[in-house]
Scaffold this active site. Structure first.
Site, PDB file in Angstrom:
ATOM      1  CG  LEU A 152      21.035  15.950 -26.383  1.00  0.00           C
ATOM      2  CD1 LEU A 152      20.528  16.354 -27.657  1.00  0.00           C
ATOM      3  CD2 LEU A 152      20.235  16.922 -25.205  1.00  0.00           C
ATOM      4  N   GLY A 153      22.895  14.647 -22.486  1.00  0.00           N
ATOM      5  CA  GLY A 153      22.717  15.015 -21.138  1.00  0.00           C
ATOM      6  C   GLY A 153      22.851  16.753 -21.148  1.00  0.00           C
ATOM      7  NE  ARG A 176      21.340   6.077 -19.616  1.00  0.00           N
ATOM      8  CZ  ARG A 176      22.387   6.270 -18.937  1.00  0.00           C
ATOM      9  NH1 ARG A 176      22.893   5.220 -18.685  1.00  0.00           N
ATOM     10  NH2 ARG A 176      22.774   7.731 -18.471  1.00  0.00           N
ATOM     11  NE  ARG A 236      36.031   9.424 -18.912  1.00  0.00           N
ATOM     12  CZ  ARG A 236      35.805  10.868 -18.383  1.00  0.00           C
ATOM     13  NH1 ARG A 236      36.088  11.820 -19.378  1.00  0.00           N
ATOM     14  NH2 ARG A 236      35.649  11.053 -17.411  1.00  0.00           N
ATOM     15  CD  GLU A 265      42.396  10.843 -22.563  1.00  0.00           C
ATOM     16  OE1 GLU A 265      42.544  11.210 -21.375  1.00  0.00           O
ATOM     17  OE2 GLU A 265      41.267  10.778 -23.059  1.00  0.00           O
ATOM     18  CG  HIS A 284      40.801  14.334 -20.895  1.00  0.00           C
ATOM     19  ND1 HIS A 284      40.502  13.004 -20.731  1.00  0.00           N
ATOM     20  CD2 HIS A 284      39.636  14.955 -20.612  1.00  0.00           C
ATOM     21  CE1 HIS A 284      39.155  12.896 -20.287  1.00  0.00           C
ATOM     22  NE2 HIS A 284      38.840  14.155 -20.027  1.00  0.00           N
ATOM     23  CB  ILE A 285      42.159  21.009 -22.504  1.00  0.00           C
ATOM     24  CG1 ILE A 285      41.741  20.960 -23.790  1.00  0.00           C
ATOM     25  CG2 ILE A 285      43.515  20.476 -22.247  1.00  0.00           C
ATOM     26  CD1 ILE A 285      42.374  22.192 -24.788  1.00  0.00           C
TER      27      ILE A 285
END
Ligand code: DGY
Length: 323
Positions: A152-153, A176, A236, A265, A284-285
């Site tokens: 959660l950033g 973290r 990712r 990818e 990956h948009i």
């Protein structure tokens, strides 16, 4: 100094580069091979890198002249940061400006999967509208369900805000460190990884990817999830084991998956995940909006140019190089 860009970036960034006192080098053709990429990098003082070229120890050994890297991305998993730091090479990235756009894609995937939207769109395109059937095309509603955020950033926060506002979802997260702002603003609850996996109705990945996270979401983890779980990944592709994900989706271990990132990818056309009705895949948009890409271009160009002026990069993932 010589700044090498492997691809042109939006005009706002090109102007910053061209107005600087540097030699700006861009390949004439759009896609260059790894060998050509390395050849350009060997002659550059600074590289502005678009895409996931591996910048590892071998790369650094081959480019002894290289002094700084500016990434056209927020993610920096393609760079061996420890190695760059050892060589006093600052690595810039592009945080914040793409948080809304990327979380929009996570939200879109969640909705598309929950209502089988892309599958049904494909049916219409295939001339297969079907007839109204009380038992067909049944999605699941998201109201009051639990969103589990892994990492959660900034992007995870934006996703959590949308889910709370639109569907009054409960927010749990694993990170973290604790994020007190999100706990206060959204009533989010910090949980262990085990609890996140077990209690989420939607699990959305927003963490920075590290090698240790490779295939973290595998058969063992999918088996612990709720059967109505919607798995979302806009971070990712390396986080997911796609063979295991396919089996979990096919067997009904989990309900659906929305992926903006795949492993590897690009995803092969023959990937069996693409045969499933409960999967939506995008190429990956996440950051692909005019606004986000302009923001990224500005930051990436400024980071590159500020290095050539002897200044610190504004957004640097290894600021310890400046100490
Ligand atoms: C990012 O900025 O990290 C996006 O995923 C594009 O690579």
């Amino acid at each position: 100094m010589k700044i090498f860009l492997n691809k042109a970036i939006p005009q706002v960034g090109m102007k910053i580069l061209n107005d600087s006192n540097n030699e700006i080098i861009i390949p004439a053709k759009e896609n260059i091979s790894d060998v050509e990429f390395l050849k350009y990098c060997k002659n550059a003082d600074v590289i502005l890198n678009v895409g996931g070229n591996k910048l590892d120890k071998e790369f650094f050994d081959n480019c002894p002249n290289l002094k700084a890297i500016s990434l056209f991305s927020v993610g920096y998993n393609s760079v061996d940061i420890a190695e760059a730091t050892k060589r006093k090479i600052p690595v810039g990235n592009t945080p914040d400006v793409l948080s809304r756009a990327t979380s929009d894609i996570a939200f879109l995937l969640m909705q598309s999967v929950s209502r089988l939207a892309s599958h049904n769109f494909q049916k219409v395109k295939d001339g297969n509208w079907g007839s109204f059937d009380p038992m067909e095309n049944l999605g699941q509603e998201l109201y009051g369900k639990t969103l589990g955020v892994f990492g959660l950033g900034r992007i995870g926060f934006e996703m959590a805000k949308k889910c709370k506002a639109a569907f009054d979802m409960e927010i749990i997260y694993h990170n973290r460190s604790r994020n007190e702002e999100v706990e206060k603003e959204l009533g989010a609850k910090y949980v262990s990884f085990e609890e996140l996996v077990k209690n989420s109705d939607v699990l959305s990945i927003h963490a920075n990817f590290e090698a240790k996270d490779s295939n973290l979401f595998n058969a063992e983890i999918f088996a612990k999830m709720k059967p109505n779980l919607i798995f979302i990944n806009t971070a990712r592709g390396g986080f997911q084991n796609e063979k295991d994900l396919y089996k979990a989706l096919k067997n009904g271990t989990i309900w659906g998956a929305g992926l903006d990132v795949t492993n590897p990818e690009p995803m092969e056309k023959s990937n069996s995940l693409l045969q499933l009705s409960n999967v939506c895949v995008l190429p990956h948009i996440g950051s692909a909006t005019i606004e986000a890409r302009n923001g990224m271009a500005k930051i990436a160009a400024e980071n590159a140019v500020s290095f050539t002026k002897g200044e610190k990069m504004k957004t640097c993932v290894n600021p310890e190089v400046y100490i």
